[in-house]
Design a protein around this motif. Sequence first.
Motif, PDB file in Angstrom:
ATOM      1  N   ARG A   1      25.528  32.801 -11.095  1.00 50.36           N
ATOM      2  CA  ARG A   1      26.325  32.383  -9.420  1.00 50.36           C
ATOM      3  C   ARG A   1      27.505  32.144  -9.596  1.00 50.36           C
ATOM      4  O   ARG A   1      28.433  31.018 -10.060  1.00 50.36           O
ATOM      5  CB  ARG A   1      25.947  30.513  -9.107  1.00 50.36           C
ATOM      6  CG  ARG A   1      24.489  30.304  -8.507  1.00 50.36           C
ATOM      7  CD  ARG A   1      24.073  28.481  -8.426  1.00 50.36           C
ATOM      8  NE  ARG A   1      23.089  28.188  -9.557  1.00 50.36           N
ATOM      9  CZ  ARG A   1      24.275  27.231 -10.126  1.00 50.36           C
ATOM     10  NH1 ARG A   1      25.391  27.566  -9.787  1.00 50.36           N
ATOM     11  NH2 ARG A   1      24.233  26.688 -11.352  1.00 50.36           N
ATOM     12  N   MET A   2      28.292  33.082  -9.332  1.00 51.14           N
ATOM     13  CA  MET A   2      29.007  33.829  -9.258  1.00 51.14           C
ATOM     14  C   MET A   2      29.878  34.422  -8.535  1.00 51.14           C
ATOM     15  O   MET A   2      28.679  35.424  -7.862  1.00 51.14           O
ATOM     16  CB  MET A   2      30.221  33.993 -10.833  1.00 51.14           C
ATOM     17  CG  MET A   2      30.067  32.655 -11.883  1.00 51.14           C
ATOM     18  SD  MET A   2      30.514  33.230 -13.598  1.00 51.14           S
ATOM     19  CE  MET A   2      30.117  31.637 -13.974  1.00 51.14           C
TER      20      MET A   2
ATOM     21  N   LEU B   1      38.070  34.998  -9.778  1.00 47.54           N
ATOM     22  CA  LEU B   1      36.422  34.693 -10.437  1.00 47.54           C
ATOM     23  C   LEU B   1      35.896  33.504  -9.629  1.00 47.54           C
ATOM     24  O   LEU B   1      37.222  32.004  -9.830  1.00 47.54           O
ATOM     25  CB  LEU B   1      35.838  34.454 -11.394  1.00 47.54           C
ATOM     26  CG  LEU B   1      35.173  34.168 -11.492  1.00 47.54           C
ATOM     27  CD1 LEU B   1      34.245  35.698 -11.348  1.00 47.54           C
ATOM     28  CD2 LEU B   1      34.397  34.143 -13.617  1.00 47.54           C
ATOM     29  N   ARG B   2      34.988  32.763  -8.641  1.00 44.81           N
ATOM     30  CA  ARG B   2      34.684  31.505  -8.798  1.00 44.81           C
ATOM     31  C   ARG B   2      33.194  31.339  -9.044  1.00 44.81           C
ATOM     32  O   ARG B   2      32.303  32.498  -9.174  1.00 44.81           O
ATOM     33  CB  ARG B   2      34.582  31.085  -6.806  1.00 44.81           C
ATOM     34  CG  ARG B   2      36.015  31.779  -5.765  1.00 44.81           C
ATOM     35  CD  ARG B   2      37.174  30.912  -6.402  1.00 44.81           C
ATOM     36  NE  ARG B   2      38.224  30.916  -5.947  1.00 44.81           N
ATOM     37  CZ  ARG B   2      39.117  31.336  -6.060  1.00 44.81           C
ATOM     38  NH1 ARG B   2      39.943  31.885  -7.563  1.00 44.81           N
ATOM     39  NH2 ARG B   2      40.351  31.344  -5.809  1.00 44.81           N
ATOM     40  N   LEU B   3      33.215  30.255  -8.980  1.00 49.96           N
ATOM     41  CA  LEU B   3      31.705  29.610  -9.366  1.00 49.96           C
ATOM     42  C   LEU B   3      31.026  28.668  -8.410  1.00 49.96           C
ATOM     43  O   LEU B   3      31.678  27.881  -8.041  1.00 49.96           O
ATOM     44  CB  LEU B   3      31.590  29.078 -10.567  1.00 49.96           C
ATOM     45  CG  LEU B   3      30.297  28.660 -10.857  1.00 49.96           C
ATOM     46  CD1 LEU B   3      30.676  28.119 -13.334  1.00 49.96           C
ATOM     47  CD2 LEU B   3      29.901  27.009 -10.573  1.00 49.96           C
ATOM     48  N   TYR B   4      29.581  29.516  -8.319  1.00 52.75           N
ATOM     49  CA  TYR B   4      28.602  28.475  -7.169  1.00 52.75           C
ATOM     50  C   TYR B   4      27.791  27.481  -7.217  1.00 52.75           C
ATOM     51  O   TYR B   4      27.286  27.427  -8.479  1.00 52.75           O
ATOM     52  CB  TYR B   4      27.552  29.520  -6.432  1.00 52.75           C
ATOM     53  CG  TYR B   4      28.348  30.506  -5.025  1.00 52.75           C
ATOM     54  CD1 TYR B   4      28.842  29.564  -3.776  1.00 52.75           C
ATOM     55  CD2 TYR B   4      28.066  32.021  -5.383  1.00 52.75           C
ATOM     56  CE1 TYR B   4      29.452  30.686  -3.000  1.00 52.75           C
ATOM     57  CE2 TYR B   4      28.709  32.338  -4.447  1.00 52.75           C
ATOM     58  CZ  TYR B   4      29.097  31.642  -3.394  1.00 52.75           C
ATOM     59  OH  TYR B   4      28.985  32.941  -2.043  1.00 52.75           O
TER      60      TYR B   4
ATOM     61  N   ALA C   1      25.132  28.122 -13.798  1.00 57.55           N
ATOM     62  CA  ALA C   1      25.503  29.764 -13.124  1.00 57.55           C
ATOM     63  C   ALA C   1      26.151  30.466 -14.142  1.00 57.55           C
ATOM     64  O   ALA C   1      26.050  31.500 -13.690  1.00 57.55           O
ATOM     65  CB  ALA C   1      27.849  29.184 -12.739  1.00 57.55           C
TER      66      ALA C   1
ATOM     67  N   ALA D   1      38.504  29.685 -10.736  1.00 57.98           N
ATOM     68  CA  ALA D   1      38.132  29.927 -12.606  1.00 57.98           C
ATOM     69  C   ALA D   1      38.756  28.763 -13.090  1.00 57.98           C
ATOM     70  O   ALA D   1      39.179  28.461 -14.028  1.00 57.98           O
ATOM     71  CB  ALA D   1      38.541  31.188 -12.890  1.00 57.98           C
TER      72      ALA D   1
ATOM     73  N   ALA E   1      32.047  38.501 -14.600  1.00 52.68           N
ATOM     74  CA  ALA E   1      33.748  39.211 -13.468  1.00 52.68           C
ATOM     75  C   ALA E   1      33.386  40.739 -13.633  1.00 52.68           C
ATOM     76  O   ALA E   1      33.813  41.164 -13.135  1.00 52.68           O
ATOM     77  CB  ALA E   1      34.500  38.558 -13.899  1.00 52.68           C
TER      78      ALA E   1
ATOM     79  N   VAL F   1      28.813  25.714 -16.091  1.00 53.31           N
ATOM     80  CA  VAL F   1      29.199  26.949 -15.854  1.00 53.31           C
ATOM     81  C   VAL F   1      27.842  27.604 -16.995  1.00 53.31           C
ATOM     82  O   VAL F   1      28.087  29.273 -16.778  1.00 53.31           O
ATOM     83  CB  VAL F   1      30.594  27.196 -16.819  1.00 53.31           C
ATOM     84  CG1 VAL F   1      30.322  28.573 -17.739  1.00 53.31           C
ATOM     85  CG2 VAL F   1      31.791  26.181 -16.355  1.00 53.31           C
TER      86      VAL F   1
ATOM     87  N   ILE G   1      31.316  35.110 -19.608  1.00 53.69           N
ATOM     88  CA  ILE G   1      32.528  35.405 -18.100  1.00 53.69           C
ATOM     89  C   ILE G   1      32.636  36.657 -18.054  1.00 53.69           C
ATOM     90  O   ILE G   1      32.870  36.873 -16.905  1.00 53.69           O
ATOM     91  CB  ILE G   1      33.323  34.124 -17.787  1.00 53.69           C
ATOM     92  CG1 ILE G   1      32.482  32.511 -17.922  1.00 53.69           C
ATOM     93  CG2 ILE G   1      34.112  34.496 -16.784  1.00 53.69           C
ATOM     94  CD1 ILE G   1      33.339  31.417 -17.888  1.00 53.69           C
TER      95      ILE G   1
END
Length: 454
Positions: free
Chosen positions: A222-223, A245-248, A217, A257, A277, A214, A273
């Motif tokens: 990277r989100m 929300l998505r994290l790469y 990222a 998330a 977002a 996290v 975060i």
Amino acid sequence: MHIPACKALAGSSYRGCQCFVSPTSSNPRTNRVPDPETAPPSRTRMLETLGVLLRNAESQQATSAALLMISVNGIGAVNARLGTAVGDELISETERLLKTLLTRSDKIARFGSNTLAIILDGCGTAGLASAGKTMIAAVDTARFPTSAGPLAATVSIGGVALPEQARSVTDAVACALDALEVAKQRPTGAFVAHDARLASERMARRAEAMPGLVMRALDEKRMMLALQPVVATSTRKVMFYEGLLRLYRPDGVLVPAVDFIADAEELGLVRHIDRHALQLGLDLLERHPRLRLSINISSLTVGDEEWASALYACAARRDDIPPRLIIEMTETARIGDFNAAREFLDRLRALGCRIAIDDFGAGHTSLRHLLTLNADILKIDGALVARIPGDARSCALVKAVIDMANALGLETVAEWIGEESAAAFLEASGANYLQGFLFGEPTPADDLRKQGLL
């Protein structure tokens, strides 16, 4: 299904490996006449069929089945080099080939922008791997006609046996998609069957590494927001999208998330975060003037002036954006000062934003929220909706929540809708909006744009 592994595990050759598409340089869309009798069912019908199958399994009225999720590999490269129309043709031709391997009782549908879903009737655990490998081989040896000329393709497949490994629509889809993600990380053309033990181990490894993931990222930005449609109950028209929300991960795999937000709160990162977002959401609203979007903020972010200042600055530049933005307050933590929270949210409403109370009926959400906070929308937690319409107590509870919201002048959104029967009950009960896999999975904005939906 024509694949012997799912019926008798016969070792003879089968029609699937010989069902190749003849190469041609002409456009298949102009040469093919649609057949309404054999056209594949919609995604909605697919999920409804899956729900019926699983309900029948509970009453021992159904044999084994399987759900496969199939991704056509390399579509991004095709889109970049030849255009998105050619990429869509390739996916459609792959679907057409796979359909020739199926019996009338099997089902195939376009599940996502680059994902096909197949229900194999009578295919249990024993035949799952053979079925997947058969499909991979058929695609691998075919050449598909497109407007750019004949193209080759490969697919990755994840599968889950039903009802042995999943007994609900949500679980079945989640297990098959998890297996697909593993297959996509392997060499091209892999099949992976759901394995509960390995899936649990993967979840444990993700949890162990999540805090550092996290933080990195956030530092590396990277989100992204994946957009899931929220539809009007009566018309099924998309009214807005929720930005999830998505994290790469560094390897490109997306992490939802729900897998990292608890760690973020423990690390004190949730406000960072939420700020990120918000900026992602505002960027989307600026680029897509027709988009109406909801984004989540934790109750820990309520009162964060840095978060609010970003919204004020955007509103000063583009006064059309706040009226297209819905703020969903999630209840992962208790609200410490209700008066301060109400004042903060009232300022957002004054800008033109709408306020939603998310996950009502779960977590720390209480009736006090409805009395104290000037919300516009009440989102009913999916855990309350998941058992309708089959469970009378759940039906009574959800109907009571909808009636209460209507009496208070609040619109309602019911989450986690995976079956048409649940949607019909909610429509009859007076819910305003519906959200869930029945209407669309979370999808990147660029994919929606390419489909003409933004």
